[in-house]
Design a protein around this motif. Structure first.
Motif, mmCIF file in Angstrom:
data_model
loop_
_atom_site.group_PDB
_atom_site.id
_atom_site.type_symbol
_atom_site.label_atom_id
_atom_site.label_comp_id
_atom_site.label_asym_id
_atom_site.label_seq_id
_atom_site.Cartn_x
_atom_site.Cartn_y
_atom_site.Cartn_z
ATOM 1 N N VAL A 372 0.849 -1.395 0.090
ATOM 2 C CA VAL A 372 0.093 -0.083 -0.024
ATOM 3 C C VAL A 372 0.828 1.425 -0.074
ATOM 4 C CG1 VAL A 372 -1.898 1.278 1.346
ATOM 5 C CG2 VAL A 372 -1.773 -1.217 1.241
ATOM 6 N N LEU A 373 1.885 1.341 0.781
ATOM 7 C CA LEU A 373 2.944 2.466 0.945
ATOM 8 C C LEU A 373 4.101 2.067 0.208
ATOM 9 C CD1 LEU A 373 1.922 3.382 4.632
ATOM 10 C CD2 LEU A 373 1.053 4.339 2.652
ATOM 11 N N SER A 374 5.211 1.690 0.941
ATOM 12 C CA SER A 374 6.571 1.338 0.402
ATOM 13 C C SER A 374 7.030 0.661 1.441
ATOM 14 C CB SER A 374 7.225 2.702 0.286
ATOM 15 O OG SER A 374 7.646 3.419 1.221
ATOM 16 N N ILE A 375 8.435 0.051 1.060
ATOM 17 C CA ILE A 375 9.013 -0.705 2.042
ATOM 18 C C ILE A 375 9.789 -0.059 3.043
ATOM 19 C CG2 ILE A 375 11.202 -0.615 0.587
ATOM 20 C CD1 ILE A 375 11.505 -3.735 1.043
ATOM 21 N N ASP A 376 9.917 1.233 2.742
ATOM 22 C CA ASP A 376 10.622 2.168 3.646
ATOM 23 C C ASP A 376 9.604 2.479 4.789
ATOM 24 O OD1 ASP A 376 12.090 2.700 1.186
ATOM 25 O OD2 ASP A 376 13.252 3.721 2.578
ATOM 26 N N TRP A 377 8.477 2.886 4.358
ATOM 27 C CA TRP A 377 7.400 2.852 5.480
ATOM 28 C C TRP A 377 6.996 1.807 6.154
ATOM 29 C CZ3 TRP A 377 4.918 7.251 7.509
ATOM 30 C CH2 TRP A 377 5.156 8.426 6.719
ATOM 31 N N ALA A 378 6.971 0.587 5.595
ATOM 32 C CA ALA A 378 6.820 -0.788 6.323
ATOM 33 C C ALA A 378 7.731 -0.879 7.512
ATOM 34 C CB ALA A 378 6.693 -1.949 5.125
ATOM 35 N N ILE A 379 8.999 -0.658 7.135
ATOM 36 C CA ILE A 379 10.043 -0.819 8.242
ATOM 37 C C ILE A 379 9.805 0.183 9.334
ATOM 38 C CG2 ILE A 379 12.620 -0.886 8.633
ATOM 39 C CD1 ILE A 379 12.854 -1.903 5.706
ATOM 40 N N GLY A 380 9.813 1.390 8.993
ATOM 41 C CA GLY A 380 9.609 2.474 9.764
ATOM 42 C C GLY A 380 8.482 2.391 10.700
ATOM 43 N N LEU A 381 7.127 1.807 10.099
ATOM 44 C CA LEU A 381 6.307 1.814 11.186
ATOM 45 C C LEU A 381 6.218 0.793 12.263
ATOM 46 C CD1 LEU A 381 3.179 3.082 8.609
ATOM 47 C CD2 LEU A 381 4.201 4.198 10.530
ATOM 48 N N VAL A 382 6.614 -0.351 11.550
ATOM 49 C CA VAL A 382 6.953 -1.589 12.295
ATOM 50 C C VAL A 382 7.869 -1.328 13.527
ATOM 51 C CG1 VAL A 382 7.609 -3.891 12.478
ATOM 52 C CG2 VAL A 382 6.239 -3.332 10.618
ATOM 53 N N ALA A 383 8.790 -0.415 13.305
ATOM 54 C CA ALA A 383 9.758 -0.059 14.497
ATOM 55 C C ALA A 383 8.789 0.673 15.466
ATOM 56 C CB ALA A 383 10.860 0.665 14.120
ATOM 57 N N VAL A 384 7.966 1.220 15.382
ATOM 58 C CA VAL A 384 6.990 1.841 16.327
ATOM 59 C C VAL A 384 6.583 0.762 17.458
ATOM 60 C CG1 VAL A 384 4.911 3.114 16.912
ATOM 61 C CG2 VAL A 384 6.376 3.783 14.912
ATOM 62 N N ILE A 385 6.297 -0.437 16.950
ATOM 63 C CA ILE A 385 5.490 -1.258 17.788
ATOM 64 C C ILE A 385 6.560 -1.629 19.085
ATOM 65 C CG2 ILE A 385 4.538 -3.518 17.884
ATOM 66 C CD1 ILE A 385 3.627 -3.036 15.109
ATOM 67 N N PRO A 386 7.865 -2.369 18.682
ATOM 68 C CA PRO A 386 8.589 -2.519 19.887
ATOM 69 C C PRO A 386 9.045 -1.238 20.501
ATOM 70 C CG PRO A 386 10.108 -2.469 17.800
ATOM 71 C CD PRO A 386 8.540 -2.581 17.442
ATOM 72 N N PHE A 387 9.103 -0.069 20.293
ATOM 73 C CA PHE A 387 9.203 1.005 20.798
ATOM 74 C C PHE A 387 7.954 1.060 21.843
ATOM 75 C CE2 PHE A 387 8.245 5.643 21.609
ATOM 76 C CZ PHE A 387 9.871 5.907 22.159
ATOM 77 N N LEU A 388 6.763 1.066 21.728
ATOM 78 C CA LEU A 388 5.412 1.221 22.606
ATOM 79 C C LEU A 388 5.695 0.065 23.360
ATOM 80 C CD1 LEU A 388 2.822 2.022 20.026
ATOM 81 C CD2 LEU A 388 4.141 3.573 21.435
ATOM 82 N N ALA A 389 6.086 -1.206 23.058
ATOM 83 C CA ALA A 389 6.215 -2.360 23.814
ATOM 84 C C ALA A 389 7.228 -2.089 25.017
ATOM 85 C CB ALA A 389 6.364 -3.475 23.389
ATOM 86 N N GLY A 390 8.323 -1.436 24.726
ATOM 87 C CA GLY A 390 9.380 -0.950 25.615
ATOM 88 C C GLY A 390 8.687 -0.178 26.861
ATOM 89 N N ILE A 391 7.909 0.943 26.165
ATOM 90 C CA ILE A 391 7.226 1.904 27.123
ATOM 91 C C ILE A 391 6.310 1.219 28.302
ATOM 92 C CG2 ILE A 391 5.849 3.978 27.247
ATOM 93 C CD1 ILE A 391 8.743 4.494 26.247
ATOM 94 N N VAL A 392 5.481 0.347 27.536
ATOM 95 C CA VAL A 392 4.689 -0.465 28.485
ATOM 96 C C VAL A 392 5.160 -1.269 29.564
ATOM 97 C CG1 VAL A 392 3.046 -2.323 28.512
ATOM 98 C CG2 VAL A 392 2.872 -0.495 26.625
ATOM 99 N N ALA A 393 6.357 -1.896 29.160
ATOM 100 C CA ALA A 393 7.295 -2.789 30.051
ATOM 101 C C ALA A 393 7.831 -1.807 31.272
ATOM 102 C CB ALA A 393 8.376 -3.382 29.380
#
Length: 408
Positions: A372-393
């Motif tokens: 839908v977007l691009s491979i760059d956007w896919a990598i960048g947006l997926v990186a947000v998920i472990p970042f948020l999990a770290g904040i939750v932990a």
């Protein structure tokens, strides 16, 4: 008469044999990390990224489901027999890839790979924890994951080299047949750990039902649920990396052997540094390593997008592996701290169910975002998920190391 004892040193021969066995377990996955996305595109003409990553989805979900049941089975039956059966299933994986004439055969091969990994990796992990003392769990898990991910790295690099020298199929997958046979033979000499498990289980409270363990590990227990979310996020990131890194670096003009090296550096660092992070968590605690590791993973993925140099991409891959190494053995040691021996393998199975579902979710999300977007956007947006999990932990996880542990 041999007396059953608990401790890594007291059971060093069996422990070492389990470490070596898990090297070959990891090698089965490493065989595919460099090649299958390329095989999907070149051998089977897959154009959609989502379709090309479907093999990761089948692997992730099958491994997750088997992890769940493997944990429950391991609490009730002989771990060694489960380990041997896992290797028997694994033998069919490279054979299917070698003889595949349609993409659906690759999907089936990865369902079997998920079963193989869910059974063999779960058993080597649980057996090491059975052998270890409470203050050695980080070391035990670290050694297990070190061996497995070094196996992933070695085979990822080797398969890329063999494919460059010969072809994508069948030559690299002949190695897989050999790996499966060696793994089965080694497992025949492993001693079951039911004796050590019985010793650890003395004086513990009543056994919990499968439903109770699932609810505790997934959301009821503050620490267990935080650990589960961190594990799922970590493997979601890895599912993306597994599927997209070959395409991303190919788009930057790198050769298959150069891509293979970058793809290998990441799990190599992941494997090697777990030798240190597992032991470190036994000394300084679990929480700091888990929170820090989640943030390092996210930062490393963003770094890959921001730089445009081969050596810097290798540095980013190294950091990505280090961040994952900070988290991977520490989470599993933390779960073994919280769960009692008579439901520990079940809790680990639930955790690994959610964690390895991350492979499938990561591949699905990465494929859809790329289309839908691009491979760059896919990598960048997926990186947000472990970042948020770290904040939750950081906000919810309590320290679990015996001696430092704070109760929920």
């Amino acid at each position: 008469m041999n007396q059953t004892r608990i401790g890594i040193q007291e059971n060093r021969l069996n422990f070492i044999l389990l470490v070596v066995t898990n090297f070959f377990v990891g090698s089965m996955v490493g065989l595919e990390r460099t090649l299958l996305p390329v095989i999907g595109e070149e051998d089977f003409g897959l154009v959609s990224t989502s379709a090309a990553l479907s093999f990761i989805v089948s692997f992730g979900f099958s491994k997750a489901i088997v992890n769940y049941f493997a944990g429950a089975i391991a609490d009730r039956f002989d771990r060694k027999n489960v380990l041997l059966f896992g290797w028997f299933v694994g033998l069919f994986v490279p054979l299917l890839v070698i003889f595949a004439t349609s993409w659906w055969m690759i999907i089936v091969a990865n369902v079997l790979l998920g079963i193989n990994q869910g059974l063999t990796w779960s058993m080597t992990l649980n057996m090491k924890i059975d052998l270890a003392k409470p203050t050695e769990r980080g070391l035990a898990v670290g050694m297990n994951e070190f061996a497995g991910y070094v196996g992933v790295a070695v085979m990822a690099a080797a398969s890329g080299y063999v494919a460059t020298t010969f072809s994508n199929r069948p030559e690299p997958f002949y190695i897989g047949v050999t790996v499966a046979i060696i793994g089965f033979l080694l497992s025949m000499f492993v001693k079951d750990t039911s004796g050590q498990l019985s010793l650890q289980g003395k004086g513990t409270r009543e056994r919990r039902s499968a439903k109770q363990v699932f609810m505790q590990t997934t959301w009821k227990d503050r620490s267990l649920s935080s650990l589960t979310a961190a594990g799922l996020s970590t493997n979601l990131k890895d599912g993306m990396a597994w599927g997209l890194f070959p395409f991303y670096f190919a788009s930057k003009g790198l050769s298959l052997s150069e891509i293979g090296l970058i793809v290998a550096i990441y799990p190599a660092a992941w494997g090697v540094f777990q030798l240190f992070t597992g032991v470190l968590s036994d000394r300084i605690g679990r929480k700091g390593l888990i929170v820090g590791g989640m943030l390092v993973q996210a930062t490393s993925l963003w770094m890959i997008l921001l730089v445009d140099d081969y050596s810097l991409w290798m540095v980013a891959a190294l950091l990505l592996g280090i961040g994952t190494a900070m988290v991977y053995p520490t989470i599993q040691a933390s779960i073994s701290d919280v769960a009692e021996p008579n439901w520990r393998a079940s809790a680990m199975g639930v955790y690994r169910f959610w964690r390895d579902s991350g492979y499938a979710f990561g591949a699905l999300i990465a494929g859809l975002l790329t289309d839908v977007l691009s491979i760059d956007w896919a990598i960048g947006l997926v990186a947000v998920i472990p970042f948020l999990a770290g904040i939750v932990a950081f906000a919810r996880l309590r320290e679990t190391l015996p001696g430092l542990r704070t109760e929920d």
